[in-house]
Design a protein around this motif. Structure first.
Motif, PDB file in Angstrom:
ATOM      1  N   LEU A 255       0.684  -1.346  -0.018  1.00 21.58           N
ATOM      2  CA  LEU A 255      -0.013   0.128  -0.103  1.00 21.58           C
ATOM      3  C   LEU A 255       0.919   1.337   0.110  1.00 21.58           C
ATOM      4  O   LEU A 255       0.603   2.390  -0.621  1.00 21.58           O
ATOM      5  CB  LEU A 255      -0.886   0.074   1.059  1.00 21.58           C
ATOM      6  CG  LEU A 255      -2.217  -1.007   1.140  1.00 21.58           C
ATOM      7  CD1 LEU A 255      -2.846  -0.844   2.612  1.00 21.58           C
ATOM      8  CD2 LEU A 255      -2.953  -0.602   0.021  1.00 21.58           C
ATOM      9  N   ARG A 256       1.890   1.289   0.741  1.00 16.12           N
ATOM     10  CA  ARG A 256       2.608   2.493   0.633  1.00 16.12           C
ATOM     11  C   ARG A 256       3.520   2.597  -0.652  1.00 16.12           C
ATOM     12  O   ARG A 256       3.704   3.933  -1.017  1.00 16.12           O
ATOM     13  CB  ARG A 256       3.682   2.205   1.994  1.00 16.12           C
ATOM     14  CG  ARG A 256       3.242   2.521   3.374  1.00 16.12           C
ATOM     15  CD  ARG A 256       4.087   1.954   4.487  1.00 16.12           C
ATOM     16  NE  ARG A 256       5.273   2.741   4.516  1.00 16.12           N
ATOM     17  CZ  ARG A 256       6.386   2.292   5.271  1.00 16.12           C
ATOM     18  NH1 ARG A 256       6.645   1.037   5.486  1.00 16.12           N
ATOM     19  NH2 ARG A 256       7.550   3.072   5.189  1.00 16.12           N
TER      20      ARG A 256
ATOM     21  N   ALA B 251       0.676   4.006  -3.147  1.00 12.49           N
ATOM     22  CA  ALA B 251       0.045   4.973  -2.672  1.00 12.49           C
ATOM     23  C   ALA B 251       0.438   6.361  -3.483  1.00 12.49           C
ATOM     24  O   ALA B 251      -0.647   7.033  -4.102  1.00 12.49           O
ATOM     25  CB  ALA B 251       0.234   5.594  -1.202  1.00 12.49           C
TER      26      ALA B 251
ATOM     27  N   GLU C 124      -6.220  13.355  -2.891  1.00 11.27           N
ATOM     28  CA  GLU C 124      -5.359  12.982  -1.901  1.00 11.27           C
ATOM     29  C   GLU C 124      -6.324  12.484  -0.705  1.00 11.27           C
ATOM     30  O   GLU C 124      -6.053  11.482  -0.160  1.00 11.27           O
ATOM     31  CB  GLU C 124      -4.534  14.149  -1.245  1.00 11.27           C
ATOM     32  CG  GLU C 124      -3.349  13.527  -0.533  1.00 11.27           C
ATOM     33  CD  GLU C 124      -3.674  13.097   0.875  1.00 11.27           C
ATOM     34  OE1 GLU C 124      -2.878  12.259   1.401  1.00 11.27           O
ATOM     35  OE2 GLU C 124      -4.734  13.748   1.556  1.00 11.27           O
TER      36      GLU C 124
ATOM     37  N   VAL D  65      -7.579   9.032  -2.032  1.00  8.50           N
ATOM     38  CA  VAL D  65      -6.541   7.840  -2.248  1.00  8.50           C
ATOM     39  C   VAL D  65      -6.513   7.450  -0.588  1.00  8.50           C
ATOM     40  O   VAL D  65      -6.628   6.137  -0.271  1.00  8.50           O
ATOM     41  CB  VAL D  65      -5.125   8.632  -2.691  1.00  8.50           C
ATOM     42  CG1 VAL D  65      -4.302   7.380  -2.362  1.00  8.50           C
ATOM     43  CG2 VAL D  65      -5.120   8.745  -3.911  1.00  8.50           C
ATOM     44  N   GLN D  66      -6.539   8.227   0.104  1.00  7.13           N
ATOM     45  CA  GLN D  66      -6.433   7.874   1.895  1.00  7.13           C
ATOM     46  C   GLN D  66      -7.915   7.151   2.014  1.00  7.13           C
ATOM     47  O   GLN D  66      -7.642   6.106   2.658  1.00  7.13           O
ATOM     48  CB  GLN D  66      -6.625   9.173   2.707  1.00  7.13           C
ATOM     49  CG  GLN D  66      -5.104   9.754   2.897  1.00  7.13           C
ATOM     50  CD  GLN D  66      -4.000   8.901   3.025  1.00  7.13           C
ATOM     51  OE1 GLN D  66      -4.140   8.356   4.198  1.00  7.13           O
ATOM     52  NE2 GLN D  66      -2.789   8.994   2.315  1.00  7.13           N
TER      53      GLN D  66
ATOM     54  N   LEU E 208      -7.076   3.580   0.522  1.00  4.90           N
ATOM     55  CA  LEU E 208      -6.265   2.863   1.421  1.00  4.90           C
ATOM     56  C   LEU E 208      -6.710   2.392   2.565  1.00  4.90           C
ATOM     57  O   LEU E 208      -6.517   1.138   3.027  1.00  4.90           O
ATOM     58  CB  LEU E 208      -4.927   3.774   1.687  1.00  4.90           C
ATOM     59  CG  LEU E 208      -4.036   4.378   0.599  1.00  4.90           C
ATOM     60  CD1 LEU E 208      -3.097   5.179   1.210  1.00  4.90           C
ATOM     61  CD2 LEU E 208      -3.274   3.190  -0.112  1.00  4.90           C
TER      62      LEU E 208
ATOM     63  N   SER F 163       5.808   9.685  -9.389  1.00  6.55           N
ATOM     64  CA  SER F 163       6.254  10.132  -7.986  1.00  6.55           C
ATOM     65  C   SER F 163       7.213  11.210  -7.793  1.00  6.55           C
ATOM     66  O   SER F 163       7.145  11.914  -6.974  1.00  6.55           O
ATOM     67  CB  SER F 163       7.101   8.754  -7.430  1.00  6.55           C
ATOM     68  OG  SER F 163       6.195   7.484  -7.635  1.00  6.55           O
TER      69      SER F 163
ATOM     70  N   ARG G 253       2.187  11.651   4.093  1.00  8.32           N
ATOM     71  CA  ARG G 253       1.097  11.265   3.826  1.00  8.32           C
ATOM     72  C   ARG G 253       0.829  11.018   2.393  1.00  8.32           C
ATOM     73  O   ARG G 253       0.351   9.762   2.127  1.00  8.32           O
ATOM     74  CB  ARG G 253      -0.191  12.396   4.199  1.00  8.32           C
ATOM     75  CG  ARG G 253      -1.427  11.900   3.820  1.00  8.32           C
ATOM     76  CD  ARG G 253      -2.402  12.500   4.851  1.00  8.32           C
ATOM     77  NE  ARG G 253      -3.702  12.295   4.167  1.00  8.32           N
ATOM     78  CZ  ARG G 253      -5.211  12.427   4.777  1.00  8.32           C
ATOM     79  NH1 ARG G 253      -4.936  12.585   5.804  1.00  8.32           N
ATOM     80  NH2 ARG G 253      -5.971  12.473   4.117  1.00  8.32           N
TER      81      ARG G 253
ATOM     82  N   GLY H 224       2.454   7.400   1.999  1.00  2.00           N
ATOM     83  CA  GLY H 224       1.307   6.707   2.445  1.00  2.00           C
ATOM     84  C   GLY H 224       0.909   6.377   3.828  1.00  2.00           C
ATOM     85  O   GLY H 224       0.332   5.517   4.333  1.00  2.00           O
TER      86      GLY H 224
ATOM     87  N   THR I 149      -0.652   7.298   7.347  1.00  3.53           N
ATOM     88  CA  THR I 149      -2.179   8.067   7.786  1.00  3.53           C
ATOM     89  C   THR I 149      -1.511   9.296   8.908  1.00  3.53           C
ATOM     90  O   THR I 149      -0.394   9.430   9.354  1.00  3.53           O
ATOM     91  CB  THR I 149      -2.566   6.955   8.698  1.00  3.53           C
ATOM     92  OG1 THR I 149      -2.030   6.726  10.058  1.00  3.53           O
ATOM     93  CG2 THR I 149      -2.965   5.719   7.936  1.00  3.53           C
TER      94      THR I 149
END
Length: 431
Positions: A12-13, A16, A35, A38-39, A42, A111, A134, A138, A140
């Motif tokens: 996940l990281r 992200a 953003e 996406v959170q 996740l 990226s 964040r 990735g 929290t």
């Protein structure tokens, strides 16, 4: 190893920033909404994947979920508040409602552009750090808040303000002019080079906070250090011709290799000259030594490369006594010419003391005491106390200075270490 075999958290990281890049390119200036979406995706993965298994195309799954969350939010705003004009100015309505199947080229990697965006000049440094961790890392909001010892609400506000600032500044997912050439030869126009330097600086600060936490009960925050290393590896992959990024990664690897030996069995701080070097991480050490050895001959030498060279000299010494301090002093002389700041000067004073004796080092430390940037910093006092202690002519003064340094640090392990040093310097202060 396939995506299905990779630990979900690591995967996940890694994904992200890729997912955020897809949404940000699709929806233009709506970075803050992208953003948040996406959170949410996740978090949905964290809830569903352990039970259902990692999907065959985890990146596509995240893009689909995030895109749906974003579209739902936009539609909800339109229905409830009629705010479509605000978003329509930044993004065509057709793009906002585009299905996930229309995602841009899945091989594209945004990226680098995302790192540049999170380190936008309009943002203060703390906001750059938080947004990078964040959006690209990735992590929290709760994880970032815990690492920096602030309430989650405070960190949430910081991240929210950062996204609002980006929107106001017109920040978009695009690297600075000419920065695509960075991966070829490390040279670029002033804008791209400056922004890349800002990205490196943010990663450097994240690593430093992870290696030596500025406050709290723990000496280190390993998660932050590991994340800084991961993101710097990513940055080097995206800009392979940049020798300073390579130098920064080498510095992190060589420094983090010492972390297992930095604390004793009860969490107490163990200084470099007292560490059990058999506990150093040999894998990180060898990688860092190889990287800096390959980087230094390649062209222009910058501050991160020189700092990595200093760390390499320490890393190559089998014992503290075997350290080549004259070479370290020469490197600090060079570093001071490249980056004339008081912290470098203070480190050089320590090297001078190791080569020419504590009295010579003390003279330089006393000169630095006039620098307002160091006047109230506990490290200046700690170095002065250490040199007074080594000189041995005034134990009470050494003890007093250790105690003053202990009173100024916000790190509990450093405070305990300095207090212990004070007691050792002058065991009977009232006799």
């Amino acid at each position: 190893m396939t995506d299905r075999d990779q630990p979900a958290e690591d995967l996940l990281r890694e994904l992200a920033p890729q997912v955020l890049g897809v949404l940000a390119r699709r929806h233009g200036g709506a970075f803050d909404l992208c953003e948040d979406a996406v959170q949410e995706a996740l978090l949905a993965a964290v809830r569903q994947w352990p039970a259902d298994g990692v999907p065959a195309n985890p990146r596509g799954w995240l893009v689909t979920v995030a895109d749906r969350r974003l579209v739902d939010r936009v539609r909800g705003e339109i229905a409830r508040r009629r705010r479509e004009e605000r978003l329509a100015l930044a993004t065509p309505q057709s793009a906002l409602l585009a299905p996930a199947a229309d995602a841009p080229d899945p091989s594209a990697d945004d990226s680098l552009a995302l790192l540049f965006l999170c380190c936008h000049p309009a943002l203060p440094v703390p906001s750059r750090i938080a947004l990078t961790l964040r959006a690209v890392g990735g992590l929290t909001t709760a994880q970032i808040a815990a690492a920096f010892l602030v309430p989650e609400t405070t960190m949430a506000q910081r991240i929210s303000r950062a996204k609002q600032t980006l929107r106001a500044a017109g920040g978009r997912l695009a690297p600075p002019e000419g920065s695509a050439r960075l991966g070829e030869d490390g040279e670029d126009g002033e804008d791209g080079a400056a922004r890349l330097g800002e990205v490196r600086h943010v990663l450097y600060l994240v690593f430093n906070e992870g290696y030596t936490a500025s406050g709290g009960e723990e000496l280190t925050a390993p998660r932050l250090a590991a994340e800084a290393i991961r993101l710097t590896r990513l940055l080097l992959r995206l800009t392979p011709g940049d020798t300073e990024t390579a130098g920064l990664l080498a510095l992190m690897l060589l420094t983090d290799a010492r972390r297992p030996a930095r604390t004793g069995p009860h969490g107490e701080l163990v200084p470099l000259d007292e560490q059990d070097r058999t506990r150093w991480d040999r894998g990180l050490l060898d990688e860092g030594l190889e990287l800096i050895a390959a980087t230094l001959p390649r062209g222009h030498v910058g501050p991160y490369q020189v700092q990595a060279a200093v760390a390499a000299v320490h890393g190559e010494a089998a014992t503290a006594e075997a350290t080549d301090w004259p070479q370290i002093l020469a490197l600090y002389d060079l570093l001071l010419r490249l980056d004339a700041n008081p912290v470098v000067a203070l480190n050089r004073a320590v090297a001078v003391a190791m080569v020419h004796g504590p009295a010579a080092g003390l003279g330089l430390v006393d000169e630095l005491a006039a620098d307002r940037r160091l006047t109230r910093h506990h490290r200046l006092l700690a170095v002065r106390a250490h040199l007074l202690d080594r000189l041995g002519t005034d134990p009470p003064a050494a003890a007093r200075t250790y105690r003053e340094a202990a009173a100024r640090t916000t790190s509990a392990p450093e405070r305990r270490h300095l207090t212990t040093r004070a007691q050792q310097a002058d065991p009977h202060p009232n006799t």
